[in-house]
Design a protein around this motif. Structure first.
Motif, short mmCIF file in Angstrom:
data_model
loop_
_atom_site.label_atom_id
_atom_site.label_comp_id
_atom_site.label_asym_id
_atom_site.label_seq_id
_atom_site.Cartn_x
_atom_site.Cartn_y
_atom_site.Cartn_z
N TYR A 10 -2.69 4.72 3.97
CA TYR A 10 -2.09 3.75 3.04
C TYR A 10 -3.21 3.08 2.25
O TYR A 10 -3.94 2.25 2.77
CB TYR A 10 -1.30 2.70 3.82
CG TYR A 10 0.01 3.19 4.40
CD1 TYR A 10 1.18 3.15 3.66
CD2 TYR A 10 0.07 3.70 5.69
CE1 TYR A 10 2.38 3.59 4.19
CE2 TYR A 10 1.27 4.14 6.23
CZ TYR A 10 2.42 4.09 5.48
OH TYR A 10 3.61 4.52 6.00
N GLY A 11 -3.32 3.51 0.97
CA GLY A 11 -4.39 2.97 0.13
C GLY A 11 -5.73 3.21 0.80
O GLY A 11 -6.03 4.31 1.29
N ASP A 12 -6.58 2.18 0.83
CA ASP A 12 -7.83 2.28 1.58
C ASP A 12 -7.82 1.28 2.73
O ASP A 12 -8.88 0.88 3.23
CB ASP A 12 -9.04 2.02 0.66
CG ASP A 12 -9.00 0.64 0.02
OD1 ASP A 12 -8.04 -0.12 0.25
OD2 ASP A 12 -9.95 0.32 -0.73
N ALA A 13 -6.59 0.93 3.19
CA ALA A 13 -6.47 -0.12 4.19
C ALA A 13 -6.12 0.40 5.58
O ALA A 13 -6.73 -0.03 6.58
CB ALA A 13 -5.41 -1.14 3.76
N TYR A 14 -5.15 1.32 5.68
CA TYR A 14 -4.62 1.70 6.99
C TYR A 14 -4.51 3.22 7.12
O TYR A 14 -4.36 3.93 6.13
CB TYR A 14 -3.22 1.12 7.22
CG TYR A 14 -3.05 -0.31 6.80
CD1 TYR A 14 -3.79 -1.34 7.39
CD2 TYR A 14 -2.14 -0.67 5.79
CE1 TYR A 14 -3.63 -2.65 7.01
CE2 TYR A 14 -1.97 -1.98 5.40
CZ TYR A 14 -2.72 -2.97 6.00
OH TYR A 14 -2.56 -4.28 5.61
N ILE A 15 -4.54 3.67 8.36
CA ILE A 15 -4.20 5.05 8.66
C ILE A 15 -3.19 5.04 9.80
O ILE A 15 -3.40 4.39 10.83
CB ILE A 15 -5.45 5.90 9.01
CG1 ILE A 15 -5.04 7.36 9.30
CG2 ILE A 15 -6.23 5.30 10.18
CD1 ILE A 15 -6.22 8.32 9.33
N GLN A 73 -3.95 2.01 12.40
CA GLN A 73 -5.24 1.33 12.54
C GLN A 73 -5.89 1.12 11.18
O GLN A 73 -5.42 1.64 10.16
CB GLN A 73 -6.19 2.18 13.40
CG GLN A 73 -5.84 2.30 14.86
CD GLN A 73 -6.83 3.19 15.58
OE1 GLN A 73 -6.59 4.38 15.76
NE2 GLN A 73 -7.95 2.62 16.01
N GLU A 74 -6.98 0.39 11.22
CA GLU A 74 -7.81 0.23 10.03
C GLU A 74 -8.31 1.59 9.57
O GLU A 74 -8.75 2.41 10.37
CB GLU A 74 -8.99 -0.67 10.41
CG GLU A 74 -10.08 -0.80 9.36
CD GLU A 74 -11.32 -1.50 9.89
OE1 GLU A 74 -12.21 -1.80 9.08
OE2 GLU A 74 -11.39 -1.74 11.12
N GLN A 84 0.84 -1.20 0.00
CA GLN A 84 0.00 0.00 0.00
C GLN A 84 0.87 1.25 0.00
O GLN A 84 1.86 1.35 0.72
CB GLN A 84 -0.91 0.01 1.23
CG GLN A 84 -1.85 -1.18 1.34
CD GLN A 84 -3.00 -1.08 0.34
OE1 GLN A 84 -3.37 0.00 -0.10
NE2 GLN A 84 -3.57 -2.22 -0.01
N ARG A 85 0.49 2.23 -0.81
CA ARG A 85 1.24 3.49 -0.87
C ARG A 85 0.52 4.56 -0.06
O ARG A 85 -0.71 4.56 0.06
CB ARG A 85 1.40 3.95 -2.33
CG ARG A 85 2.41 3.11 -3.08
CD ARG A 85 2.60 3.60 -4.50
NE ARG A 85 3.17 4.94 -4.59
CZ ARG A 85 4.47 5.21 -4.48
NH1 ARG A 85 5.34 4.24 -4.24
NH2 ARG A 85 4.90 6.45 -4.61
N VAL A 142 -14.29 0.37 17.82
CA VAL A 142 -12.96 0.91 17.58
C VAL A 142 -12.45 0.38 16.25
O VAL A 142 -12.80 -0.72 15.83
CB VAL A 142 -11.97 0.55 18.71
CG1 VAL A 142 -12.39 1.19 20.02
CG2 VAL A 142 -11.81 -0.95 18.87
N ALA A 143 -11.63 1.21 15.59
CA ALA A 143 -10.99 0.77 14.35
C ALA A 143 -9.85 -0.19 14.71
O ALA A 143 -9.05 0.09 15.61
CB ALA A 143 -10.46 1.98 13.58
N ARG A 144 -9.75 -1.29 14.01
CA ARG A 144 -8.80 -2.34 14.34
C ARG A 144 -7.36 -1.84 14.29
O ARG A 144 -6.93 -1.23 13.32
CB ARG A 144 -8.96 -3.50 13.35
CG ARG A 144 -8.11 -4.73 13.67
CD ARG A 144 -8.36 -5.81 12.65
NE ARG A 144 -7.71 -7.06 13.05
CZ ARG A 144 -7.75 -8.18 12.32
NH1 ARG A 144 -8.40 -8.20 11.17
NH2 ARG A 144 -7.13 -9.27 12.75
#
Length: 451
Positions: free
Chosen positions: A146-151, A202-203, A130-131, A180-182
């Motif tokens: 990161y992409g639509d996966a992580y923050i 997190q997610e 992920q970018r 909560v976001a994972r």
């Protein structure tokens, strides 16, 4: 050629997350410098200490190093200095996806680089392809998506110790909380002999809407309706969501009580808390004279709080709870940013408190949502009634949902909640007078009736 210290001193004062704006830097020193990635481009992790008069604050910087700075990174350039025997460009590496990918890789591999340790949460996998993209809205921290996966949230101001947010989200996620976001990973270092949180990942919730934006949409819809139309008939009625948010808040409070120690505050300490509220009120009146005509309302609420004869249950709480800290997903409300009030000592942010402090914060947020569109608006007085109606409807829905979710607001609880609301409003009065004078009527309206 300018030294690294000189570059940082000239650059840091212009960053949104720099807390000492308007005051000269008396001293800046680099406490730690850790090379995360060698070569061109290179990545170094810096902890710098800034002294302004008697205050010393630590900041975290991820700096990129390049022999030649491409146009796409010139807007985040810090300057040039001698590094490794040659001139190199130094810049804010959070904007360079070719370097921030190493943060993902580090967490996935549980990598350690000298004093900087990367960690992956047990049982998860991290997609290192992920970018990243920098979010520009935040002020006290910097976040990468990161992409639509992580923050990933990088804490700019550092206080020695584990950040409360890391403690809470890992505990609640481990207990199966739906609110909560994972968590996926974190980065830490040692500071003053304590493990210190540098960043948390997190997610990411790409399709969620934040509570503040949803509430403002509802308020705009109401203000656009004919005056005779009741709030519940407006197209953007928010009350059902406010009720669901109340339920989610109560569930999070219950999960926090199950995951962390709880305690009680006896009546003598309640009286001492009340005295602190009174002293804060006196200081606020001295600084903001328009508050004086409302001070008696707060004083009476504090008197009723001081008369409480039963102990108060305390536990871990959010600590900075408002509509901007919650996201509505397709399934439910998710609570974010459990770090407490930035700038406060970590011990205070971890301290046990009444869950009603969070409730009070959210009730104040409903008032802000209802009224802030009226600031500097021609004919705002015509909409005052609409604002009161919207705020009252949504506060009542939130409190009803909180009770349905297992929260308790009865008798002594209502007395404490009112005192906490007005204490929060006193803080807001001072803040708005210092920073946004045109918004001062918003917190002053909190004293309009006895509640």
């Amino acid at each position: 050629m300018t030294s690294l210290h000189g570059l940082l001193a000239g650059w840091i004062t212009g960053q949104r997350w720099f807390a000492g704006k308007g005051r000269a830097i008396d001293d800046l020193s680099v406490e730690t410098l850790t090379e995360i990635v060698a070569g061109d481009p290179g990545l170094v992790h810096l902890i710098v200490s800034v002294r302004q008069e008697e205050r010393r604050t630590r900041y975290q910087i991820l700096a990129g190093l390049r022999d030649h700075l491409p146009d796409r990174l010139k807007h985040v350039g810090i300057g040039t200095c001698e590094w490794g025997g040659r001139e190199r460009h130094v810049y804010d590496a959070m904007h360079d996806a070719s370097l921030t990918e190493h943060l993902l890789r580090g967490m996935d591999a549980d990598r350690r680089v000298n004093g900087v340790a990367f960690h992956r949460v047990a049982g998860v996998s991290i997609d290192t392809t992920q970018r990243s993209l920098v979010l520009t809205a935040e002020q006290s921290n910097t976040s990468l998506v990161y992409g639509d996966a992580y923050i990933l949230k990088l804490f700019r101001q550092l206080n020695a110790g584990v950040n409360p947010e890391l403690e809470i989200i890992t505990a609640l996620a481990g207990a199966g909380s739906a609110h909560v976001a994972r968590p996926y990973g974190w980065i830490e270092t040692g500071l003053d002999g304590e493990p210190t949180t540098l960043a948390i990942m997190q997610e990411y919730l790409p399709n969620a809407n934040d509570g503040w934006t949803m509430a403002l949409t509802s308020v705009r819809d109401l203000y656009a309706c004919p005056d005779a139309m009741p709030a519940e008939d407006a197209g953007g009625d928010f009350a059902a969501e406010a009720g669901r948010l109340g339920q989610a808040t109560a569930q999070v409070h219950r999960e926090l009580a199950e995951s962390f120690p709880t305690g009680v505050v006896e009546p003598p300490e309640i009286k001492r808390m009340t005295e602190r509220f009174r002293r804060r009120l006196d200081r606020a009146v001295a600084e903001v004279p328009p508050l004086a005509r409302h001070a008696e309302v707060a004083a009476r609420a504090y008197d009723r709080m001081a008369d409480l004869e039963h102990e108060i249950t305390v536990q871990r709480v959010h600590g900075d709870y408002h509509l901007g800290q919650v996201m509505r997903t397709t399934g439910d409300w998710v609570v974010l940013d459990f770090e407490g009030e930035p700038g406060q000592p970590l011990a205070e942010r971890r301290a046990l408190d009444s869950p009603l402090r969070d409730v009070a914060g959210m009730l104040r947020s409903f008032d802000y949502a209802a009224r802030h569109l009226l600031a500097d608006r021609p004919g705002a007085e015509r909409l005052e009634g609409r604002a009161r109606e919207w705020a009252a409807r949504n506060k009542a829905a939130f409190l009803a949902g909180y009770s349905e979710g297992g929260g308790h607001i009865r008798g002594a609880d209502a007395v404490l909640l009112r005192a906490l609301e007005l204490s929060k409003a006193v803080y807001e009065v001072v803040y708005e007078a210092r920073n946004r004078p045109s918004w001062l009527p918003i917190p002053l309206a909190a004293f309009g009736d006895e509640g």
